[in-house]
Scaffold this motif. Structure first.
Motif, mmCIF file in Angstrom:
data_model
loop_
_atom_site.group_PDB
_atom_site.id
_atom_site.type_symbol
_atom_site.label_atom_id
_atom_site.label_comp_id
_atom_site.label_asym_id
_atom_site.label_seq_id
_atom_site.Cartn_x
_atom_site.Cartn_y
_atom_site.Cartn_z
ATOM 1 N N GLU A 28 0.922 -1.320 0.034
ATOM 2 C CA GLU A 28 -0.459 0.235 -0.036
ATOM 3 C C GLU A 28 0.752 1.573 0.307
ATOM 4 O OE1 GLU A 28 -0.556 -2.643 2.331
ATOM 5 O OE2 GLU A 28 -2.262 -3.596 1.768
ATOM 6 N N ALA A 29 1.789 1.697 0.272
ATOM 7 C CA ALA A 29 2.668 2.225 0.910
ATOM 8 C C ALA A 29 3.763 3.009 -0.444
ATOM 9 C CB ALA A 29 4.309 2.007 2.034
ATOM 10 N N LYS A 30 3.764 1.342 -1.008
ATOM 11 C CA LYS A 30 4.699 1.267 -2.603
ATOM 12 C C LYS A 30 3.370 2.625 -3.241
ATOM 13 C CE LYS A 30 6.942 -0.837 -6.051
ATOM 14 N NZ LYS A 30 7.095 -2.031 -6.939
ATOM 15 N N LYS A 31 1.480 2.268 -3.743
ATOM 16 C CA LYS A 31 1.117 2.439 -4.215
ATOM 17 C C LYS A 31 1.061 3.721 -3.833
ATOM 18 C CE LYS A 31 -3.958 1.655 -5.457
ATOM 19 N NZ LYS A 31 -5.074 1.117 -5.554
ATOM 20 N N ALA A 32 1.042 4.222 -2.154
ATOM 21 C CA ALA A 32 0.695 5.935 -2.113
ATOM 22 C C ALA A 32 1.749 6.636 -2.780
ATOM 23 C CB ALA A 32 0.181 5.477 -0.383
ATOM 24 N N ILE A 33 3.005 6.010 -2.424
ATOM 25 C CA ILE A 33 3.972 6.885 -2.453
ATOM 26 C C ILE A 33 4.300 7.244 -4.267
ATOM 27 C CG2 ILE A 33 6.575 6.914 -3.237
ATOM 28 C CD1 ILE A 33 6.324 4.831 -0.357
ATOM 29 N N HIS A 34 3.468 6.204 -5.153
ATOM 30 C CA HIS A 34 3.407 5.908 -6.741
ATOM 31 C C HIS A 34 2.753 7.052 -7.123
ATOM 32 C CE1 HIS A 34 6.868 2.692 -7.221
ATOM 33 N NE2 HIS A 34 7.223 3.652 -6.862
ATOM 34 N N MET A 35 1.023 7.130 -6.354
ATOM 35 C CA MET A 35 0.370 7.852 -7.021
ATOM 36 C C MET A 35 0.744 9.306 -6.275
ATOM 37 S SD MET A 35 -2.577 5.865 -5.502
ATOM 38 C CE MET A 35 -4.034 6.966 -5.411
ATOM 39 N N LEU A 36 1.157 10.061 -5.535
ATOM 40 C CA LEU A 36 1.653 11.470 -5.160
ATOM 41 C C LEU A 36 2.783 11.194 -5.973
ATOM 42 C CD1 LEU A 36 1.576 10.743 -1.120
ATOM 43 C CD2 LEU A 36 0.036 12.568 -2.330
ATOM 44 N N LYS A 37 3.533 10.487 -6.205
ATOM 45 C CA LYS A 37 5.189 10.810 -6.662
ATOM 46 C C LYS A 37 4.202 11.556 -8.669
ATOM 47 C CE LYS A 37 8.555 9.077 -6.141
ATOM 48 N NZ LYS A 37 10.067 7.695 -6.644
ATOM 49 N N LYS A 38 2.929 11.044 -8.836
ATOM 50 C CA LYS A 38 2.546 11.301 -10.538
ATOM 51 C C LYS A 38 2.070 12.788 -10.331
ATOM 52 C CE LYS A 38 0.045 8.083 -13.820
ATOM 53 N NZ LYS A 38 -0.684 6.821 -14.009
ATOM 54 N N MET A 39 1.544 13.216 -9.277
ATOM 55 C CA MET A 39 0.437 13.835 -9.305
ATOM 56 C C MET A 39 1.298 15.396 -8.983
ATOM 57 S SD MET A 39 -3.092 13.212 -6.883
ATOM 58 C CE MET A 39 -2.667 11.759 -6.126
ATOM 59 N N GLY A 40 2.930 15.121 -8.723
ATOM 60 C CA GLY A 40 3.610 15.284 -8.512
ATOM 61 C C GLY A 40 3.996 16.143 -6.408
ATOM 62 N N THR A 41 3.491 15.326 -5.954
ATOM 63 C CA THR A 41 3.727 15.767 -4.680
ATOM 64 C C THR A 41 3.591 14.660 -4.082
ATOM 65 O OG1 THR A 41 1.709 17.170 -4.741
ATOM 66 C CG2 THR A 41 2.089 16.124 -2.707
ATOM 67 N N PRO A 42 5.732 14.719 -4.006
ATOM 68 C CA PRO A 42 6.682 13.473 -3.040
ATOM 69 C C PRO A 42 6.003 13.637 -1.648
ATOM 70 C CG PRO A 42 7.906 15.208 -3.635
ATOM 71 C CD PRO A 42 6.573 15.718 -4.098
ATOM 72 N N CYS A 43 5.984 12.138 -1.240
ATOM 73 C CA CYS A 43 5.753 11.536 0.184
ATOM 74 C C CYS A 43 7.129 11.801 0.962
ATOM 75 C CB CYS A 43 5.326 9.938 0.144
ATOM 76 S SG CYS A 43 4.672 9.761 1.564
ATOM 77 N N LEU A 44 6.922 12.314 1.745
ATOM 78 C CA LEU A 44 8.441 12.937 2.480
ATOM 79 C C LEU A 44 9.041 11.758 3.631
ATOM 80 C CD1 LEU A 44 8.637 16.565 2.382
ATOM 81 C CD2 LEU A 44 9.946 15.346 0.895
ATOM 82 N N ILE A 45 7.944 11.677 3.904
ATOM 83 C CA ILE A 45 7.348 10.541 5.721
ATOM 84 C C ILE A 45 6.700 9.568 5.524
ATOM 85 C CG2 ILE A 45 6.014 11.974 6.728
ATOM 86 C CD1 ILE A 45 9.992 10.871 7.917
ATOM 87 N N HIS A 46 7.059 8.586 6.303
ATOM 88 C CA HIS A 46 6.014 7.911 6.951
ATOM 89 C C HIS A 46 6.494 7.272 7.836
ATOM 90 C CE1 HIS A 46 4.291 3.379 7.276
ATOM 91 N NE2 HIS A 46 3.804 3.730 6.034
ATOM 92 N N GLN A 47 4.944 6.979 9.101
ATOM 93 C CA GLN A 47 5.301 7.015 10.152
ATOM 94 C C GLN A 47 4.062 5.872 10.996
ATOM 95 O OE1 GLN A 47 2.288 9.651 12.300
ATOM 96 N NE2 GLN A 47 4.086 10.146 14.362
ATOM 97 N N PRO A 48 4.846 4.588 10.961
ATOM 98 C CA PRO A 48 4.938 3.277 10.784
ATOM 99 C C PRO A 48 4.615 3.444 12.793
ATOM 100 C CG PRO A 48 6.946 2.956 10.615
ATOM 101 C CD PRO A 48 6.423 3.989 10.725
#
Length: 113
Positions: A25-45
């Motif tokens: 799920e993280a991979k999908k979310a990170i790639h979706m954000l990157k595609k929209m031009g908003t990189p994911c900077l942090i993950h809090q597990p």
């Protein structure tokens, strides 16, 4: 992810992050954000000696994608301290019949039985 992207584009936030996503799920979310031009900077597990699921590919993914990791609850909400050695106070959240602490206490007692 669209909402996170919109918040950045509206200037309401400078950066975005995600929390408690397993690796796929993280991979999908990170790639979706990157595609929209908003990189994911942090993950809090949630990560502690009791919660080790992040080691099943999430940390590798975050390293590969250049996303930081800032774990929460490293002391398992007090279970990895001496906080509950003399019992659980009645008015504490650990005394509630639901939630993380009860689950961990039940697992701990099952292991020692």
């Amino acid at each position: 992810m669209s909402a996170l992207d919109l918040i950045v584009k509206q200037g309401k936030a400078l950066y975005v992050g995600i929390s408690n996503y397993k690796a796929p799920e993280a991979k999908k979310a990170i790639h979706m954000l990157k595609k929209m031009g908003t990189p994911c900077l942090i993950h809090q597990p949630k990560y502690s000696m009791y919660e080790r699921w992040v080691e099943d590919g999430l940390l590798d993914l975050l390293g590969k994608e250049g996303v930081g990791c800032i774990p929460f609850s490293p002391l398992a909400q007090g279970l990895l301290t001496n906080k509950y050695l003399k019992g659980i106070p009645r008015n504490s959240r650990a005394a509630k019949s639901h939630g993380f602490l009860q689950k961990m206490l039940l697992q701990k007692s099952a292991l020692t039985s």
